[in-house]
Write an enzyme that holds these catalytic residues in place. Sequence first.
Site, PDB file in Angstrom:
ATOM      1  N   PRO A  59      18.205   6.122  13.589  1.00  0.00           N
ATOM      2  CA  PRO A  59      18.211   7.736  13.533  1.00  0.00           C
ATOM      3  C   PRO A  59      18.698   8.226  14.761  1.00  0.00           C
ATOM      4  O   PRO A  59      19.538   9.075  14.961  1.00  0.00           O
ATOM      5  CB  PRO A  59      16.751   8.031  13.097  1.00  0.00           C
ATOM      6  CG  PRO A  59      16.241   6.817  12.248  1.00  0.00           C
ATOM      7  CD  PRO A  59      16.805   5.650  13.039  1.00  0.00           C
ATOM      8  N   PRO A  99      14.638   6.733  31.052  1.00  0.00           N
ATOM      9  CA  PRO A  99      13.908   5.738  30.448  1.00  0.00           C
ATOM     10  C   PRO A  99      13.216   6.436  29.228  1.00  0.00           C
ATOM     11  O   PRO A  99      13.193   7.577  29.202  1.00  0.00           O
ATOM     12  CB  PRO A  99      12.660   5.323  31.358  1.00  0.00           C
ATOM     13  CG  PRO A  99      13.118   6.013  32.396  1.00  0.00           C
ATOM     14  CD  PRO A  99      14.115   7.123  32.442  1.00  0.00           C
ATOM     15  N   ILE A 157       0.316   6.097  29.288  1.00  0.00           N
ATOM     16  CA  ILE A 157      -0.868   5.358  28.836  1.00  0.00           C
ATOM     17  C   ILE A 157      -0.863   3.795  28.922  1.00  0.00           C
ATOM     18  O   ILE A 157       0.380   3.267  28.490  1.00  0.00           O
ATOM     19  CB  ILE A 157      -1.019   5.917  27.485  1.00  0.00           C
ATOM     20  CG1 ILE A 157      -0.733   7.341  27.059  1.00  0.00           C
ATOM     21  CG2 ILE A 157      -2.373   5.418  26.743  1.00  0.00           C
ATOM     22  CD1 ILE A 157      -2.093   8.366  27.176  1.00  0.00           C
ATOM     23  N   ALA A 195      15.049   2.412  25.270  1.00  0.00           N
ATOM     24  CA  ALA A 195      13.815   2.390  24.341  1.00  0.00           C
ATOM     25  C   ALA A 195      12.416   1.871  25.178  1.00  0.00           C
ATOM     26  O   ALA A 195      12.567   1.322  26.369  1.00  0.00           O
ATOM     27  CB  ALA A 195      14.111   1.115  23.285  1.00  0.00           C
ATOM     28  N   GLY A 209      18.368  -0.514  15.881  1.00  0.00           N
ATOM     29  CA  GLY A 209      17.197  -1.477  15.137  1.00  0.00           C
ATOM     30  C   GLY A 209      17.867  -2.248  14.266  1.00  0.00           C
ATOM     31  O   GLY A 209      18.964  -2.433  13.932  1.00  0.00           O
ATOM     32  N   ASN A 231      10.600  -0.757  24.297  1.00  0.00           N
ATOM     33  CA  ASN A 231      10.075  -2.238  24.156  1.00  0.00           C
ATOM     34  C   ASN A 231      10.332  -3.229  25.420  1.00  0.00           C
ATOM     35  O   ASN A 231       9.579  -3.904  25.528  1.00  0.00           O
ATOM     36  CB  ASN A 231      10.317  -2.767  22.846  1.00  0.00           C
ATOM     37  CG  ASN A 231      11.930  -2.920  22.733  1.00  0.00           C
ATOM     38  OD1 ASN A 231      12.369  -1.933  23.378  1.00  0.00           O
ATOM     39  ND2 ASN A 231      12.349  -3.542  21.644  1.00  0.00           N
ATOM     40  N   CYS A 259      13.672  -5.577  19.011  1.00  0.00           N
ATOM     41  CA  CYS A 259      14.569  -5.164  17.973  1.00  0.00           C
ATOM     42  C   CYS A 259      15.297  -6.432  17.193  1.00  0.00           C
ATOM     43  O   CYS A 259      15.799  -6.005  16.144  1.00  0.00           O
ATOM     44  CB  CYS A 259      15.586  -4.312  18.461  1.00  0.00           C
ATOM     45  SG  CYS A 259      16.510  -5.520  20.033  1.00  0.00           S
ATOM     46  N   GLU A 313      22.736   0.273  20.891  1.00  0.00           N
ATOM     47  CA  GLU A 313      21.919  -1.095  20.631  1.00  0.00           C
ATOM     48  C   GLU A 313      20.654  -0.487  19.740  1.00  0.00           C
ATOM     49  O   GLU A 313      19.787   0.141  20.334  1.00  0.00           O
ATOM     50  CB  GLU A 313      21.361  -1.815  21.992  1.00  0.00           C
ATOM     51  CG  GLU A 313      22.829  -2.244  22.811  1.00  0.00           C
ATOM     52  CD  GLU A 313      23.236  -3.499  21.950  1.00  0.00           C
ATOM     53  OE1 GLU A 313      22.512  -3.956  21.083  1.00  0.00           O
ATOM     54  OE2 GLU A 313      24.062  -4.147  22.683  1.00  0.00           O
ATOM     55  N   GLU A 360      26.222  -5.800  24.650  1.00  0.00           N
ATOM     56  CA  GLU A 360      25.824  -5.844  25.833  1.00  0.00           C
ATOM     57  C   GLU A 360      25.909  -7.179  26.442  1.00  0.00           C
ATOM     58  O   GLU A 360      25.944  -8.315  25.278  1.00  0.00           O
ATOM     59  CB  GLU A 360      24.323  -5.363  26.217  1.00  0.00           C
ATOM     60  CG  GLU A 360      24.120  -3.915  25.929  1.00  0.00           C
ATOM     61  CD  GLU A 360      22.866  -3.134  26.392  1.00  0.00           C
ATOM     62  OE1 GLU A 360      21.800  -3.924  25.792  1.00  0.00           O
ATOM     63  OE2 GLU A 360      22.970  -2.219  27.189  1.00  0.00           O
TER      64      GLU A 360
HETATM   65  P1  NAD Z   1      13.917   5.967  19.941  1.00  0.00           P
HETATM   66  O1  NAD Z   1      15.138   6.036  19.171  1.00  0.00           O
HETATM   67  O2  NAD Z   1      12.818   6.893  19.408  1.00  0.00           O
HETATM   68  O3  NAD Z   1      14.230   6.483  21.457  1.00  0.00           O
HETATM   69  C1  NAD Z   1      15.252   5.899  22.215  1.00  0.00           C
HETATM   70  C2  NAD Z   1      15.515   6.639  23.249  1.00  0.00           C
HETATM   71  O4  NAD Z   1      16.320   7.826  23.063  1.00  0.00           O
HETATM   72  C3  NAD Z   1      14.121   7.203  23.899  1.00  0.00           C
HETATM   73  O5  NAD Z   1      14.612   7.306  25.263  1.00  0.00           O
HETATM   74  C4  NAD Z   1      14.219   8.495  23.626  1.00  0.00           C
HETATM   75  O6  NAD Z   1      13.709   9.683  24.509  1.00  0.00           O
HETATM   76  C5  NAD Z   1      15.613   9.037  23.549  1.00  0.00           C
HETATM   77  N1  NAD Z   1      16.190  10.121  22.519  1.00  0.00           N
HETATM   78  C6  NAD Z   1      15.439  10.349  21.408  1.00  0.00           C
HETATM   79  N2  NAD Z   1      16.158  11.336  20.855  1.00  0.00           N
HETATM   80  C7  NAD Z   1      17.314  11.685  21.440  1.00  0.00           C
HETATM   81  C8  NAD Z   1      18.495  12.600  21.346  1.00  0.00           C
HETATM   82  N3  NAD Z   1      18.501  13.496  20.305  1.00  0.00           N
HETATM   83  N4  NAD Z   1      19.362  12.484  22.207  1.00  0.00           N
HETATM   84  C9  NAD Z   1      19.225  11.750  23.414  1.00  0.00           C
HETATM   85  N5  NAD Z   1      18.325  10.541  23.415  1.00  0.00           N
HETATM   86  C10 NAD Z   1      17.184  10.717  22.462  1.00  0.00           C
HETATM   87  O7  NAD Z   1      13.764   4.438  20.095  1.00  0.00           O
HETATM   88  P2  NAD Z   1      12.261   3.817  20.738  1.00  0.00           P
HETATM   89  O8  NAD Z   1      11.067   4.141  19.501  1.00  0.00           O
HETATM   90  O9  NAD Z   1      11.945   4.265  22.012  1.00  0.00           O
HETATM   91  O10 NAD Z   1      12.538   2.312  20.407  1.00  0.00           O
HETATM   92  C11 NAD Z   1      12.310   1.577  19.241  1.00  0.00           C
HETATM   93  C12 NAD Z   1      13.829   1.236  18.811  1.00  0.00           C
HETATM   94  O11 NAD Z   1      14.721   1.022  19.567  1.00  0.00           O
HETATM   95  C13 NAD Z   1      13.581   0.296  17.455  1.00  0.00           C
HETATM   96  O12 NAD Z   1      14.316   0.746  16.459  1.00  0.00           O
HETATM   97  C14 NAD Z   1      14.205  -0.859  18.068  1.00  0.00           C
HETATM   98  O13 NAD Z   1      14.961  -1.666  17.117  1.00  0.00           O
HETATM   99  C15 NAD Z   1      15.367  -0.298  18.896  1.00  0.00           C
HETATM  100  N6  NAD Z   1      15.743  -1.292  19.961  1.00  0.00           N
HETATM  101  C16 NAD Z   1      16.942  -1.699  19.871  1.00  0.00           C
HETATM  102  C17 NAD Z   1      17.427  -2.813  20.784  1.00  0.00           C
HETATM  103  C18 NAD Z   1      18.607  -3.383  20.955  1.00  0.00           C
HETATM  104  O14 NAD Z   1      19.374  -3.857  21.817  1.00  0.00           O
HETATM  105  N7  NAD Z   1      19.384  -3.273  19.709  1.00  0.00           N
HETATM  106  C19 NAD Z   1      16.619  -3.133  21.807  1.00  0.00           C
HETATM  107  C20 NAD Z   1      15.381  -2.506  21.819  1.00  0.00           C
HETATM  108  C21 NAD Z   1      14.694  -1.695  21.055  1.00  0.00           C
END
Ligand code: NAD
Length: 484
Positions: free
Chosen positions: A230, A176, A27, A150, A251, A152, A283, A249, A458
Amino acid sequence: MKAQPTASHFIDGAYVEDTAGAVIDVIYPATGAVIARLHEATPALIDRALAAATRAQGQWAATRPVERARILRRAADMIRDRGEELAQLETLDTGKPVQETRVADWPSGADALEYFAGLAPTVTGETIPLGGDFVYTLREPLGVCVGIGAWNYPSQIACWKSAPALAFGNAMVFKPSEVTPLGALKLAEIYIEAGLPAGLFNVVQGRGAVGGALVTDPRVAKVSLTGSVPTGRKVYAAAAEGMRHVTMELGGKSPLIIFDDASLEDAVGAAMMANFYSAGQVCSNGTRVFVQKGIKDAFLSRLKVRAEAMVLGDPLDDATQMGPLVSDVQLAKVMGYIDTAKTEGARLVTGGARAALNTGYFVQPTVFADVTDDMTLAREEVFGPVMAVLDFDTEEEAITRANATEFGLAAGVFTADITRAHRVIGQLQAGTCWINAYNLTPVEAPFGGMKASGVGRENGHAAVQHYTQVKSVYVGMGPVDAPY
Ligand code: NAD
């Protein structure tokens, strides 16, 4: 507007489709229109990707580091040459304004390819003399690495994970986020054009279950996840079953501490960058802005003026400074946090509503003042353009309150007193810190979190530790001294 890729997946050097996989609609967040339709990877495709990576990795590990580096550098140049096209695709995938995607997303990815290309040939072991006998060490690749991204910074994340993995002789299967699946496919194409052997970088699409299948496969040596805490807990636990290496990496709810003596204009600018860049979906954002009481009124009035002057609109328009949130789900989540902040008694300074545009998931840049530590807004990651301003009196108080969180990703300090700056940073529990700056993440600097925000780092030299393993070799130079 369409951004349909050739196929959903990229495996063993080519685009691959399997329409048996569940549909993923991509989307455009500025309009809500479907711009591409992809399919999740079926178990057969996941197996193909892992088999290709396993097959290709051995030969790659035996390739001279300078040769690996040459391919990565070529890919970095190609990313830069195609900068505009890639920026526009990233904007369609994420909704972030081209103003940002031109300078931050792919350019930072290209930096990683260039940096790790330079580092690859310098990675060596050591010799440990034992007075006759000696030990030498080898830094060897881990094998097949899984990267999970993630939504973002989808293309930056794909580059930040694959560049060190490939530079040091590993292969990668990358999944991804299902919300932003397009950029990683372009990266796979570019790697092949740059001369990367087939099978070393594969992209499979899917939701959490596809990630789960990758993480638990016996062929996988390492998992690098960027995502929420989580998800990190689940993926880390699943990887632990197979004793796999991990980089997590995750939140944050990072503190940005502004002392009375800070430059007001710089502090306001940094707080805005730390909350409104990428519509707040970063993040490491400094979402708890602690402002010392002496500067608080001036800070809030200047912040209000500057926030209200921000230009929201079509992300493909050069003038747009802030785009929409990535999805309707994220919009509902962010609006929920805004409502809770109001109910819990935070004072709305500006924003607090959806932006008055006809389409898309836009939220106004929002600032709440008089936020207290116990409010939901001060404790949970919102991932939207919502700034919480908290006041404080003393340095000790600010440090204690800044650390009173399960997260530890990032932190910032603004002050003209240089000794105080270092003293405060020294006591903050955060993996990535800034003094009189915020959210700058050059590839040369290690990036990552403490506490629940993550494991491993990283970028920087630190990444060598996370994509290689040490083998130590004892060399006996004399007769074997056996007691029997
Ligand atoms: P998310 O945790 O919902 O998903 C992240 C990835 O994990 C997605 O590709 C998803 O499909 C996958 N995933 C979900 N459940 C899984 C499982 N059980 N096993 C394997 N893979 C699984 O996160 P999001 O909503 O895509 O991204 C936002 C979050 O990411 C925020 O909390 C943000 O802070 C964090 N983030 C952290 C950094 C960092 O470098 N520290 C950078 C960017 C985003």
